[in-house]
Motif scaffolding. Structure first.
Motif, short mmCIF file in Angstrom:
data_model
loop_
_atom_site.label_atom_id
_atom_site.label_comp_id
_atom_site.label_asym_id
_atom_site.label_seq_id
_atom_site.Cartn_x
_atom_site.Cartn_y
_atom_site.Cartn_z
N PHE A 20 0.83 -1.20 0.00
CA PHE A 20 0.00 0.00 0.00
C PHE A 20 0.87 1.26 0.00
O PHE A 20 1.88 1.32 0.70
N SER A 21 0.47 2.27 -0.76
CA SER A 21 1.22 3.52 -0.78
C SER A 21 1.24 4.16 0.60
O SER A 21 2.24 4.80 0.98
N GLU A 22 0.19 3.96 1.38
CA GLU A 22 0.13 4.51 2.74
C GLU A 22 1.19 3.92 3.65
O GLU A 22 1.54 4.50 4.67
N ALA A 23 1.72 2.76 3.29
CA ALA A 23 2.68 2.07 4.13
C ALA A 23 4.11 2.57 3.95
O ALA A 23 4.98 2.22 4.74
N GLU A 24 4.33 3.40 2.95
CA GLU A 24 5.69 3.85 2.68
C GLU A 24 6.31 4.47 3.93
O GLU A 24 5.79 5.42 4.50
N GLY A 25 7.40 3.89 4.38
CA GLY A 25 8.06 4.34 5.59
C GLY A 25 7.46 3.79 6.86
O GLY A 25 7.98 4.03 7.95
N ALA A 26 6.36 3.07 6.77
CA ALA A 26 5.68 2.54 7.95
C ALA A 26 5.34 1.07 7.78
O ALA A 26 4.41 0.57 8.39
N GLU A 27 6.10 0.37 6.94
CA GLU A 27 5.84 -1.05 6.70
C GLU A 27 5.93 -1.86 7.99
O GLU A 27 5.22 -2.84 8.17
N TYR A 28 6.80 -1.44 8.90
CA TYR A 28 7.02 -2.15 10.16
C TYR A 28 5.78 -2.23 11.05
O TYR A 28 5.69 -3.08 11.93
N LEU A 29 4.80 -1.35 10.82
CA LEU A 29 3.61 -1.33 11.68
C LEU A 29 2.87 -2.66 11.68
O LEU A 29 2.27 -3.04 12.68
N ALA A 30 2.94 -3.40 10.57
CA ALA A 30 2.25 -4.68 10.48
C ALA A 30 2.86 -5.72 11.42
O ALA A 30 2.25 -6.74 11.69
N ASP A 31 4.05 -5.45 11.93
CA ASP A 31 4.68 -6.35 12.90
C ASP A 31 4.05 -6.22 14.28
O ASP A 31 4.21 -7.09 15.12
N TYR A 32 3.37 -5.10 14.54
CA TYR A 32 2.88 -4.80 15.88
C TYR A 32 1.36 -4.80 16.02
O TYR A 32 0.85 -4.97 17.13
N VAL A 33 0.65 -4.53 14.93
CA VAL A 33 -0.82 -4.45 14.98
C VAL A 33 -1.42 -5.09 13.74
O VAL A 33 -0.72 -5.34 12.76
N THR A 34 -2.71 -5.34 13.77
CA THR A 34 -3.45 -5.79 12.59
C THR A 34 -3.84 -4.54 11.83
O THR A 34 -4.35 -3.58 12.41
N ILE A 35 -3.58 -4.53 10.53
CA ILE A 35 -3.86 -3.37 9.69
C ILE A 35 -5.20 -3.58 8.98
O ILE A 35 -5.40 -4.56 8.28
N TRP A 36 -6.12 -2.65 9.18
CA TRP A 36 -7.44 -2.69 8.54
C TRP A 36 -7.57 -1.51 7.61
O TRP A 36 -7.19 -0.38 7.95
N VAL A 37 -8.11 -1.74 6.40
CA VAL A 37 -8.27 -0.69 5.40
C VAL A 37 -9.73 -0.62 4.97
O VAL A 37 -10.36 -1.63 4.70
N CYS A 38 -10.24 0.59 4.90
CA CYS A 38 -11.60 0.83 4.42
C CYS A 38 -11.52 1.17 2.94
O CYS A 38 -10.90 2.17 2.57
#
Length: 64
Positions: A20-38
């Motif tokens: 996802f373009s929104e993940a640029e620079g924040a890919e690591y977040l998926a290691d800590y939480v579940t990512i939900w997209v609307c």
């Protein structure tokens, strides 16, 4: 999970978050939480232990 902004059902994007373009620079977040997209309003939420940890709302167009 329902979107906290528009109440549409959200999709679990944890496994594909890095694409996802929104993940640029924040890919690591998926290691800590579940990512939900609307898909309706493009809000992204990080959920950990059944509680929303953070929300990213799409940037609106700049007013001229």
């Amino acid at each position: 999970m329902r979107c906290p902004v528009c109440q549409t059902e959200m999709l679990d994007a944890t496994e594909t978050w890095h694409t996802f373009s929104e993940a640029e620079g924040a890919e690591y977040l998926a290691d800590y939480v579940t990512i939900w997209v609307c898909e309706a309003c493009r809000t992204v939420a990080g959920v950990g232990e059944d509680q929303i940890e953070w929300i990213m709302e799409p940037e609106s167009a700049a007013a001229e």
